[in-house]
Design a protein around this motif. Structure first.
Motif, PDB file in Angstrom:
ATOM      1  N   GLY A   1      41.381  50.786  40.530  1.00  0.00           N
ATOM      2  CA  GLY A   1      40.141  51.554  40.452  1.00  0.00           C
ATOM      3  C   GLY A   1      40.106  52.688  41.464  1.00  0.00           C
ATOM      4  N   LYS A   2      40.549  52.398  42.697  1.00  0.00           N
ATOM      5  CA  LYS A   2      40.589  53.431  43.738  1.00  0.00           C
ATOM      6  C   LYS A   2      41.595  54.518  43.390  1.00  0.00           C
ATOM      7  CE  LYS A   2      38.947  52.941  47.594  1.00  0.00           C
ATOM      8  NZ  LYS A   2      37.705  53.457  48.225  1.00  0.00           N
TER       9      LYS A   2
ATOM     10  N   LEU B   1      35.129  45.005  45.023  1.00  0.00           N
ATOM     11  CA  LEU B   1      34.969  45.481  43.651  1.00  0.00           C
ATOM     12  C   LEU B   1      33.513  45.862  43.378  1.00  0.00           C
ATOM     13  CD1 LEU B   1      37.058  42.902  41.561  1.00  0.00           C
ATOM     14  CD2 LEU B   1      37.486  45.353  41.691  1.00  0.00           C
TER      15      LEU B   1
ATOM     16  N   TYR C   1      42.756  44.914  40.800  1.00  0.00           N
ATOM     17  CA  TYR C   1      41.802  45.734  40.056  1.00  0.00           C
ATOM     18  C   TYR C   1      41.167  46.794  40.980  1.00  0.00           C
ATOM     19  CZ  TYR C   1      41.781  42.764  35.863  1.00  0.00           C
ATOM     20  OH  TYR C   1      42.122  42.103  34.714  1.00  0.00           O
ATOM     21  N   HIS C   2      40.855  46.377  42.204  1.00  0.00           N
ATOM     22  CA  HIS C   2      40.245  47.312  43.147  1.00  0.00           C
ATOM     23  C   HIS C   2      41.211  48.449  43.479  1.00  0.00           C
ATOM     24  CE1 HIS C   2      38.586  48.632  47.142  1.00  0.00           C
ATOM     25  NE2 HIS C   2      37.494  48.597  46.416  1.00  0.00           N
TER      26      HIS C   2
ATOM     27  N   LEU D   1      37.152  48.655  37.395  1.00  0.00           N
ATOM     28  CA  LEU D   1      36.383  47.850  38.341  1.00  0.00           C
ATOM     29  C   LEU D   1      35.512  46.826  37.611  1.00  0.00           C
ATOM     30  CD1 LEU D   1      35.394  50.730  40.774  1.00  0.00           C
ATOM     31  CD2 LEU D   1      36.966  48.857  41.298  1.00  0.00           C
ATOM     32  N   GLN D   2      34.919  47.233  36.496  1.00  0.00           N
ATOM     33  CA  GLN D   2      34.093  46.301  35.725  1.00  0.00           C
ATOM     34  C   GLN D   2      34.952  45.193  35.138  1.00  0.00           C
ATOM     35  OE1 GLN D   2      30.539  46.374  35.398  1.00  0.00           O
ATOM     36  NE2 GLN D   2      31.180  44.300  34.849  1.00  0.00           N
TER      37      GLN D   2
ATOM     38  N   THR E   1      32.382  49.030  45.505  1.00  0.00           N
ATOM     39  CA  THR E   1      32.901  50.316  45.017  1.00  0.00           C
ATOM     40  C   THR E   1      32.230  50.717  43.712  1.00  0.00           C
ATOM     41  OG1 THR E   1      35.041  49.860  46.065  1.00  0.00           O
ATOM     42  CG2 THR E   1      34.992  51.566  44.370  1.00  0.00           C
ATOM     43  N   LEU E   2      32.110  49.764  42.790  1.00  0.00           N
ATOM     44  CA  LEU E   2      31.481  50.059  41.505  1.00  0.00           C
ATOM     45  C   LEU E   2      30.005  50.408  41.689  1.00  0.00           C
ATOM     46  CD1 LEU E   2      31.705  50.272  38.471  1.00  0.00           C
ATOM     47  CD2 LEU E   2      31.384  47.793  38.311  1.00  0.00           C
TER      48      LEU E   2
ATOM     49  N   SER F   1      41.481  40.328  41.933  1.00  0.00           N
ATOM     50  CA  SER F   1      40.419  41.289  42.244  1.00  0.00           C
ATOM     51  C   SER F   1      40.929  42.411  43.129  1.00  0.00           C
ATOM     52  CB  SER F   1      39.231  40.578  42.906  1.00  0.00           C
ATOM     53  OG  SER F   1      39.661  39.813  44.008  1.00  0.00           O
TER      54      SER F   1
END
Length: 773
Positions: free
Chosen positions: A378-379, A418, A374-375, A394-395, A421-422, A371
């Protein structure tokens, strides 16, 4: 070693096909090994895991079936096969495999995975029965503890039976010789019947048991059975969370006396020293931890220390930092935070493609904390302005956690990041409140006391006007983390908008007492006093805020606006000049600067300043709209139209831009252009571009009514209780967050921070810059 049925060496052509998929050398070794040892379950199992890592799932299934044909109840094979099926959505086959493994050869991994599968498919009672049936069947203390922990968590989270959870944890510790410290920590952290966890209660429990350990050693009694310092670490973390760093340091010192070979205590002590500013001591402790046992977390901590506080000539040795991250990944190739930190480093260095590659490697490695990877990715996409890619990543991270929640290796706090942020993207960028709330509530299922997630839900409720529900969630967010300054600020801003000024004042003061260096809180409090007409108090608050947070640019902007409204144009110019000197890329600063010149009737300079603002902040669409309005005032319609169209290219969903462009077209009787624009607006907003939305109009009426109604209301009991707990009175004096407002001198502060004369200010820079072009 027996018949080689099923173990034939493939011909050269099929072997070449394998090479095309990668991993050919490993595959050749497995093929040779199974040819010579066709009854080795371990070889078939290992080969299957290799194929799975390459994405060859059908081949992996074929190999696992061969392993099970040799040993139908092999726990390792059943567990691995089941995990692969889970990741691909084949829940029933996974359940069948794990049941077979538990029946033939129970293990903690099989029991816990099957139990989590029951829970995730809505059958917690079967999980409860499974755990109960296998406590006595597991071969080792470590495995029994693992199942007791899972069973206790089930009772607390699914059945809300804290007493039963406590009973199970005590059973795990029943013989008094348990060496695993995890049940002690879990017992200390157990929540109340309401599900809440009070840090003060947990701290007291941990202190009692750690003190008991120390007393036994000092008295020369039999040693406490626990063999690591996890309990001291947990206690120190709570002290650190509450800001008591010196107390945390003392706790860790005691732990290191008892457990000198526990490298995690040394690492934690290094972190505390770093936060206290003792960089040399931190570096020594990290080094000592690595000498005891090299670990990925310590190497990352060492690398981050080098980034923040270089050891040589105040220049960061990027090569050394990279080497530390690489070593961390050699020690633990599945350590998610290592990929995350390494990727962040490369992003900051401008190596965007390398950063993407690292994050993708972390995802492909099936990290124990995927996770966080992924975070990070995404950032990265967010920082590049690639919003859709950020949402997608993020999804995927959230979906991955949902699919792998039974592995017992995910970190809930990172799943919370996660979801937060999403959720904020959906709320603030896509304006999709329903979707944002759903995502945030999904995160709360995994991390129910996450202050950021609770705050996010509160902001969703506030956005749709559900004030009562919003207040409840704001309160929960603050109770979960009293130092969460944004929660105090957002709560206060909602009350301020509703006209509940006394509540807002109390909330801002509470927030500032806990977080005196949060500039946005000072700004919000000053804005409140300004709205109430208390200009002198507002000026004092802005000045005090700048003393505490000298780099918070919006404070200068807010103070400049205050002085502009009060008629002190010179002070307003000096303040906004200082703000723009600190951050030329902040579009709001240029808008304020233009307003100041407009108020001074320097209309020629207004356009120069706004153009300079667009140069420095090319993505701030409000600058385009303001310059377009200025051009309209000068009769330059074509220039204005071009500016508004450029703004819409940057932000196609900006409704005020559509409205301004529609007014322009209507002004020049461009019927055809207005019709096209209305069609575009209708597709996006289901409204005419010339007509303010009905919902917006209704909202304004509702807020107006609330403000008129709310001015004289008393402070709600919940806010009063929070204030009492923090130690802020309802009729607070002029001393806030350690700053006495009686001692703040705004004039001298302006002189000190704005050390330039009017003839040499930033407005002239704007004129010179544009003239040169």
């Amino acid at each position: 070693s027996g018949s080689n049925e099923g173990g034939e060496i493939p011909d050269e052509e099929s072997n070449e096909d394998g090479k095309d998929k990668g991993g050919s050398r490993a595959r050749e070794i497995f093929e040779t090994g199974t040819y010579h040892c066709p009854e080795s379950v371990h070889l078939w199992h290992a080969w299957a895991m290799h194929e799975q890592s390459l994405g060859n799932l059908e081949k992996a299934r074929e190999l696992l079936e061969k392993a099970l044909a040799l040993d139908p109840g092999n726990g390792y094979v059943c567990h691995a096969y089941g995990m692969m099926e889970i990741q691909n959505g084949n829940f029933e086959h996974a359940k069948e495999l794990w049941n077979k493994g538990v029946t033939n050869r129970p293990s903690a991994a099989l029991v816990c995975s099957l139990g989590q599968l029951y829970v995730s498919t809505g059958d917690p009672q079967s999980a409860r029965e499974l755990y109960s049936a296998n406590f006595s069947l597991l071969p080792s203390e470590r495995e029994r503890i693992e199942v007791y922990l899972a069973a206790a968590s089930l009772e607390e989270t699914e059945f809300n039976d804290v007493a039963k959870a406590s009973e199970l944890l005590k059973l795990a510790l029943n013989d008094g010789r348990t060496q695993d410290s995890r049940p002690y920590v879990a017992l200390a952290r157990l929540g109340s019947e309401s599900g809440s966890v009070d840090d003060n209660i947990v701290r007291k429990r941990l202190k009692e048991i750690c003190t008991k350990q120390m007393e036994r050693v000092l008295k020369g009694d039999a040693a406490f059975p626990v063999k690591d310092g996890r309990l001291f670490n947990a206690w120190a973390k709570l002290e650190s969370k509450s800001g008591r760093l010196k107390k945390a340091k003392d706790v860790l010192k005691q732990g290191m006396q008892l457990y000198p070979e526990d490298h995690t205590l040394l690492q934690a002590a290094g972190n505390i020293e770093e936060r206290l500013g003792n960089v040399t001591a931190a570096r020594d402790l990290y080094g000592a931890s690595l000498m005891v046992e090299p670990s990925a977390p310590t190497l990352i901590a060492y690398a981050m220390l080098e980034l923040r506080s270089p050891s040589e000539n105040n220049t960061t040795n990027i090569t050394m930092v990279r080497r530390l991250f690489q070593e961390a990944l050699l020690i633990d190739p599945k350590h998610g935070p290592a990929y995350n930190a390494y990727g962040n480093l490369e992003r900051r260095q401008g190596n965007v493609e390398r950063a993407k590659q690292l994050y993708q490697e972390g995802i492909n490695a099936n990290c124990t904390d995927a996770s966080s990877v992924y975070h990070g990715l995404g950032k990265l996409y967010l920082s590049l302005g690639e919003i859709e890619q950020a949402i997608d990543v993020l999804q995927k991270g959230l979906d991955f956690f949902e699919a792998n929640e039974f592995t017992h290796v995910q970190r809930n706090e990172n799943v919370a990041f996660l979801a937060h942020t999403l959720g904020m993207i959906e709320l603030n960028i896509n304006n999709n409140v329903k979707r944002a709330k759903s995502i945030l509530e999904q995160g709360l299922k995994r991390c129910r006391n996450s202050s950021p997630l609770l705050l996010g839900v509160a902001m969703c409720e506030s956005r749709v006007g559900n004030e009562q529900r919003a207040r409840q969630m704001f309160e929960k967010s603050i109770i979960a983390d009293p130092d969460h300054a944004q929660a105090w600020q957002a709560f206060g801003v909602m009350e301020m908008k509703a006209g509940n000024y006394r509540s807002a004042k109390t909330l801002f003061e509470c927030g500032l007492k806990n977080s005196p260096r949060h500039g946005a809180l000072w700004q919000a409090y000053g804005t409140l006093e300004s709205r109430k007409g208390n200009v002198a108090n507002a000026r004092l608050l802005f000045a005090a805020g700048i003393q505490k947070c000298p780099k918070h640019v919006p404070l200068y902007q807010a103070w400049a606006c205050l002085e502009l409204r009060d008629g002190d144009v010179l002070t307003a110019k000096r303040l906004i000049g200082e703000a723009l000197t600190m951050d030329k890329r902040n579009g709001s600063g240029w808008l304020v600067a233009a307003k100041i010149e407009e108020k001074s009737d320097n209309h020629g300079l207004v356009g120069l300043i706004l153009r300079r603002g667009i140069e420095c902040s090319p993505n701030d669409v409000e600058l385009y709209r303001a310059l377009a309005e200025h051009e309209i005032s000068r009769g330059k319609i074509d220039n204005a139209r071009e500016l508004l169209e450029r703004g819409l290219e940057i932000d196609p969903l900006n409704a005020p831009l559509y409205h301004s462009l529609a007014e322009l077209e209507a002004r020049v009787f461009n019927i055809e252009g207005l019709a096209k624009l209305n069609k575009r607006a209708a597709e996006l907003f289901q409204a005419d571009a010339m007509t303010p939305s009905l919902s917006s109009s209704k909202n304004m009426q509702v807020w107006s009514k609330k403000i008129k109604h709310g001015r004289s209301t008393k402070i709600p009991d919940t806010v009063a209780a929070l204030a009492e707990k923090i130690g802020v009175g309802n009729d607070a004096d002029l001393s806030i967050a350690g700053v006495s407002l009686d001692e703040v001198d705004p004039e001298s502060l302006v002189e000190r921070i704005c050390g330039f004369n009017e003839e040499n200010n930033l407005m002239l820079e704007a004129r010179a810059s544009v003239s040169n072009k």
